[in-house]
Write an enzyme that holds these catalytic residues in place. Structure first.
Site, mmCIF file in Angstrom:
data_model
loop_
_atom_site.group_PDB
_atom_site.id
_atom_site.type_symbol
_atom_site.label_atom_id
_atom_site.label_comp_id
_atom_site.label_asym_id
_atom_site.label_seq_id
_atom_site.Cartn_x
_atom_site.Cartn_y
_atom_site.Cartn_z
ATOM 1 N N GLU A 489 0.801 -1.251 -0.004
ATOM 2 C CA GLU A 489 0.124 -0.028 -0.010
ATOM 3 C C GLU A 489 0.937 1.345 -0.087
ATOM 4 O O GLU A 489 1.205 1.823 -1.209
ATOM 5 C CB GLU A 489 -0.951 -0.074 1.204
ATOM 6 C CG GLU A 489 -1.957 0.963 1.072
ATOM 7 C CD GLU A 489 -3.210 0.687 1.791
ATOM 8 O OE1 GLU A 489 -3.317 -0.174 2.198
ATOM 9 O OE2 GLU A 489 -4.186 1.576 1.655
ATOM 10 N N GLU A 754 -2.172 0.341 13.157
ATOM 11 C CA GLU A 754 -3.163 0.594 12.350
ATOM 12 C C GLU A 754 -4.468 0.351 13.270
ATOM 13 O O GLU A 754 -5.444 1.351 13.316
ATOM 14 C CB GLU A 754 -3.361 -0.337 11.268
ATOM 15 C CG GLU A 754 -4.456 0.020 10.347
ATOM 16 C CD GLU A 754 -4.455 -0.696 9.056
ATOM 17 O OE1 GLU A 754 -3.552 -1.783 9.166
ATOM 18 O OE2 GLU A 754 -4.811 -0.205 8.114
HETATM 19 C C1 BGC Z 1 -5.331 2.888 4.741
HETATM 20 C C2 BGC Z 1 -5.675 3.898 5.561
HETATM 21 C C3 BGC Z 1 -6.571 5.082 5.026
HETATM 22 C C4 BGC Z 1 -7.660 3.946 4.319
HETATM 23 C C5 BGC Z 1 -8.991 4.726 3.892
HETATM 24 C C6 BGC Z 1 -6.601 1.999 4.241
HETATM 25 O O1 BGC Z 1 -5.998 1.036 3.411
HETATM 26 O O2 BGC Z 1 -4.441 1.830 5.237
HETATM 27 O O3 BGC Z 1 -4.705 4.503 6.324
HETATM 28 O O4 BGC Z 1 -6.920 6.046 5.480
HETATM 29 O O5 BGC Z 1 -7.602 2.822 3.814
HETATM 30 O O6 BGC Z 1 -9.944 4.355 4.414
#
Ligand code: BGC
Length: 907
Positions: A489, A754
């Protein structure tokens, strides 16, 4: 004895020390003031700018002399002299007048170099070897049809010999790549940036770096060279499988020009053109997500120095530059910042070694080896260990995070150049020899941003939380602020950056870093005016998500507040206006119910997220409108400011009508709904107290736990401290069962997770699909540690740290807390302690700063400063209802305040 005059030091241009490349329009100057004693202040300044250092003293050819300007401003001074010439260096210095009206000496000179001219500054072409797809064996044991392996290609090495027949006075290498580069000159690496040129939307702007290479050149034979890799341009990152490996292009390309000024005044350029030769060599592939594979035996030793036989090297593909702007990178480069030694190395029965560095970090390993040729060593990376002691890599999703090298024989060292892993543990297999002799280190790499803040308290776990927040920032500030550094990501999510921006500013000097990223945010804005959810945005069409897209207003405003930078506001004002128009067009009734895009809402709230989407969205819209009014005022646009204020009252009224009950209850009754309503000032004044009571009731229903996700988490403790509930703020802070910050720390976290429950004692790991252990958003509580625990805050309505509100909020089990913030006006320090029934605050303020100091106390009239003086006033203390604070108005200097403690604030 007379006090020596204030001394200007620490001169900066565009938030950088002596930048080698800055756009003329971004030349803004600042300095710090040194001086002892109290109540010191700058009353005026004079700046002089000239093309030669000597001209500053002779006064000749000065291109800007401000004369004496009556002003306390020491930052954000926009250059307003004669037009600056592209590619030229300018020297500048400043002197100041202080409260005695005496002038300081001139500062030591500083300088800046102006970026190259877009049109004719770049007589160079893009060169490379084009795309080849070789079916290399991938770093994992997968078959030949593995699409990842097919997409990974070797790194081109490029070289160009040249001859210099005269002594060199000075030389600059201007350089960039579509992809990543490491530039070489006469066998040496140029500069110490890694992952250069960094990440932007390469279709819209390409950043370049400038290096002073004067000392790397020889009179006679020279060779300039580079190694290229795919990087963000054509490598894997993000999670869009279709695009993986080719987001912007197919193969890396290189663009450079070496400009050599000779002692006799003549000039020579060596540029990228069809004279260069190239080949693939030791680096068999290099990819940000997948890792790097290096065959050390294939390294063409001496290729980047004179005297090398380039037989077999191929002509390069060369194409002319197109119109895409090349910009001097306004941000700091990524660098290796420190090396960390292993904490332990364990070897399993299968011969694999697992190294624990004791810290979740971003970077890679360097490892020494002395063995036979052809040994293949493989290094895998992970943030956590599985219960059986092997690496837990499921949360990396498709990121292979594997580096591999084969030895050429004899003593040598391996370290990858063009990849980045988020890890605490590494597994090494195939190592020939004694792993204890391998001199292993973890090389910590991130955007090179100096620390600005410090925090320490009487509670060890809280100090660990503070370190985790900073490590989370370090690991994710990699050219852009990313969500996470380990899985497939690593994107510049606006929501994450928005909630964390103020914490980021306190932790580190992020002005230049965010300045660069705000260009990416502007580039990612859609023609409709909608800000995207991620920047750079790739070809992903997501836009307008509440609390994400709003970063387009909130982050520039935050930088303005923290650094006093109005240049950023001016540069982005039109884009922000387009965003506001987009919102208003879609939502004529002043409730933001439409165009909510992906609507992540209170992302990752621990229980079901019940905060209504339109409530959260409308709150952010109102907040945007209020900030826009502030912004418009700051850049001298009073009419627009009035317009945004009027818009704000309409949205605020619509919000109250739709969501706020007569007793201050807010629809949904969620913690985040109250936090937004109160923080964003959307609740009629007479209902604020009862809304705060409802918030506390909502917290107590959760048995004194947080129920906030990314959006509510940063403001909840500030809101509690501003509405009489500092005790509840501390209760949440100190909570040690799930969900809480302390749970992570007690579980051994060294960064911010997270998810609140990324790992639990009962269940182990959360779903591997989304379970990063290095995501800074929940660390936005850092802002509260600085502003509320230490009490280091701006005076309301001010920007740039000239007028402060120093209001510590002692509470919970904290006996003492101390820390500092290195602001644009210099370091502010706060240290308080509670001993017996006394509260003492020690405060340090730099010159040119004033503060209203607020000491909460059961008997504020008894609070004294160190000269025995009592308070100038007594006021209500917002941290506890019915409590009071002693008010002192002070100027710069060191102070101590002491008095009866606040009994209600003790646990
Ligand atoms: C990310 C987040 C991001 C989110 C949006 C995720 O996959 O890791 O940090 O803000 O998607 O909802």
């Amino acid at each position: 004895m007379t006090t020596p005059p204030l001394k200007p030091t620490g001169l900066r241009c565009a938030h950088q020390v002596n930048p080698l490349g800055v756009a003329a329009a971004r030349v803004r100057l600042s300095w710090l003031l040194e001086g002892t004693g109290r109540d010191r202040g700058q009353r005026g300044y004079q700046i002089a700018v000239a093309p030669q250092e000597e001209q500053l003293s002779t006064g000749e050819a000065v291109c800007w002399d401000t004369g004496r300007v009556t002003s306390a401003a020491s930052a954000d001074i926009a250059y307003a002299g004669r037009p600056l010439t592209c590619g030229s260096r300018y020297y500048w210095r400043v002197r100041v007048w202080d409260e005695s009206q005496g002038s300081s000496d001139w500062s030591e000179p500083a300088w800046f170099e102006v970026e190259l001219d877009q049109a004719d500054g770049w007589p160079a072409g893009w060169i490379g070897l084009g795309r080849i797809r070789e079916n290399f064996r991938p770093p994992t044991e997968t078959g030949p049809s593995d699409p990842v392996a097919i997409a990974l290609t070797p790194a081109p090495y490029l070289r160009r010999p040249f001859w210099l027949d005269r002594p060199v006075a000075s030389a600059r290498l201007y350089v960039t790549a579509l992809g990543l580069y490491e530039a070489r000159l006469n066998g040496r690496r140029v500069g110490d940036a890694v992952l250069a040129p960094g990440w932007t939307d390469y279709a819209r702007r390409i950043p370049y770096q400038t290096y002073d290479v004067t000392r790397l050149l020889n009179q006679g034979d020279n060779v300039v060279g580079a190694i290229l890799a795919d990087g963000w341009y054509c490598g894997f990152f993000g999670f869009d499988a279709k695009q993986a490996g080719a987001h912007y292009g197919e193969a890396p390309e290189f663009l450079a020009q070496l400009v050599i000024d000779f002692a006799d005044g003549s000039q020579q350029r060596v540029v990228t053109d069809d004279q260069w030769r190239a080949r693939f060599a030791g680096i068999r592939h290099a990819d940000l997500l997948m890792g790097e594979r290096h065959d050390l035996a294939l390294e063409p030793r001496g290729w980047d120095a004179p005297g090398f036989d380039e037989a077999g090297w191929l002509p390069v593909h060369c194409r002319e530059r197109d119109g895409r702007p090349l910009v001097a990178d306004p941000g700091p480069p990524v660098r290796v910042i420190e090396d960390i030694m292993p904490r332990s190395i364990t070897t399993g029965d299968d011969g694999r070694h697992v190294v624990d560095f004791g810290q979740n970090l971003t970077g890679w390993l360097r490892i020494g080896v002395d063995g036979p040729p052809g040994a293949r060593v493989r290094i895998r990376h992970a943030e956590a260990l599985a219960p059986n002691g092997s690496l837990y890599t499921e949360n990396l999703r498709t990121a292979r995070a594997t580096d591999e090298f084969s030895t050429s024989g004899g003593p040598e060292a391996f370290e990858p150049r063009f990849t980045l892993h988020g890890f605490r543990y590494a597994e090494i297999s195939g190592y020939p020899g004694d792993i204890g002799e391998a001199s292993i280190v973890a090389r910590v790499a991130h955007s090179d941003i100096a620390a600005a803040g410090e925090f320490e308290s009487s509670q060890g776990w809280l100090n660990q939380l503070f370190r985790n927040i900073d490590w989370g920032q370090r690991g994710n500030f990699i050219s852009v602020p990313t969500d996470c550094p380990q899985r497939d990501e690593r994107l510049g999510w606006l929501g994450d950056a928005q909630v964390f921006a103020r914490t980021a500013c306190y932790n580190r000097e992020v002005a230049a870093f965010f300045d660069k990223w705000l260009d990416d945010v502007a580039d990612a804005q859609f023609a409709s005016g909608a800000y995207s959810d991620i920047a750079p945005r790739l070809n992903i069409g997501w836009a307008g998500a509440p609390a994400w897209a709003d970063a387009g207003v909130i982050v520039p405003w935050t930088l303005y507040k923290m650094y006093g930078d109005t240049g950023i506001l001016g540069r982005h004002f039109a884009a922000m206006t387009a965003w506001m128009a987009f919102l208003e067009r879609g939502n004529p009734g002043y409730l933001r119910t439409r165009d909510l895009g992906n609507g992540y809402n209170d992302w990752l709230a621990p229980a079901e997220d019940k905060t209504p989407a339109e409530l959260l969205a409308t709150a952010y819209w109102a907040y945007d409108a209020a900030l826009m009014a502030d912004i418009a005022d700051a850049i001298g646009r009073p009419d627009e400011a009035a317009g945004y204020r009027a818009l704000w009252s309409k949205i605020r009224a619509a919000f109250a009508d739709a969501f706020v009950g007569g007793d201050g209850q807010i629809t949904s009754d969620t913690q985040t709904a109250y936090v937004l309503g109160l923080h964003m000032n959307l609740i009629p004044g007479e209902l604020r107290d009862s809304a705060a009571d409802h918030l506390v009731a909502a917290i107590s229903r959760e048995n004194w736990h947080l129920a906030t996700g990314f959006v509510g988490v940063g403001y909840i403790l500030p809101v509690l401290c501003s509405t009489g509930y500092a005790d509840v703020a501390y209760r949440l802070l100190e909570q040690d069962s799930l969900p809480s910050w302390r749970y992570m720390v007690d579980a051994g976290a060294t960064t911010i997770w997270e998810r609140w429950d990324g790992w639990t004692r009962e269940r182990g790991f959360q779903s591997a699909w989304m379970n990063s252990f290095n995501h800074y958003a929940l660390g936005s509580v850092g802002e509260w540690l600085y502003r509320f625990v230490l009490g280091l805050d701006l005076s309301p309505g001010t920007a740039g740290f000239g007028q402060l509100l120093i209001r510590p909020h002692p509470g919970g089990g904290l006996q003492w807390a101390r820390g500092s913030y290195r602001s644009v006006r210099g370091p502010v320090t706060s240290s308080w302690q509670r001993v017996g029934s006394r509260f003492t605050l020690r405060l340090g303020l730099p010159p040119n700063v004033t503060a209203s100091v607020r000491i909460p106390s059961d008997d504020p009239a008894e609070v004294r400063d160190d000269t025995g003086r009592g308070p100038a006033a007594i006021a209500d203390y917002p941290g506890a209802r019915g409590s009071l604070e002693a008010v002192f108005e002070v100027g710069s200097g060191r102070y101590e305040f002491s008095g009866p403690d606040l009994s209600s604030g003790r646990s």
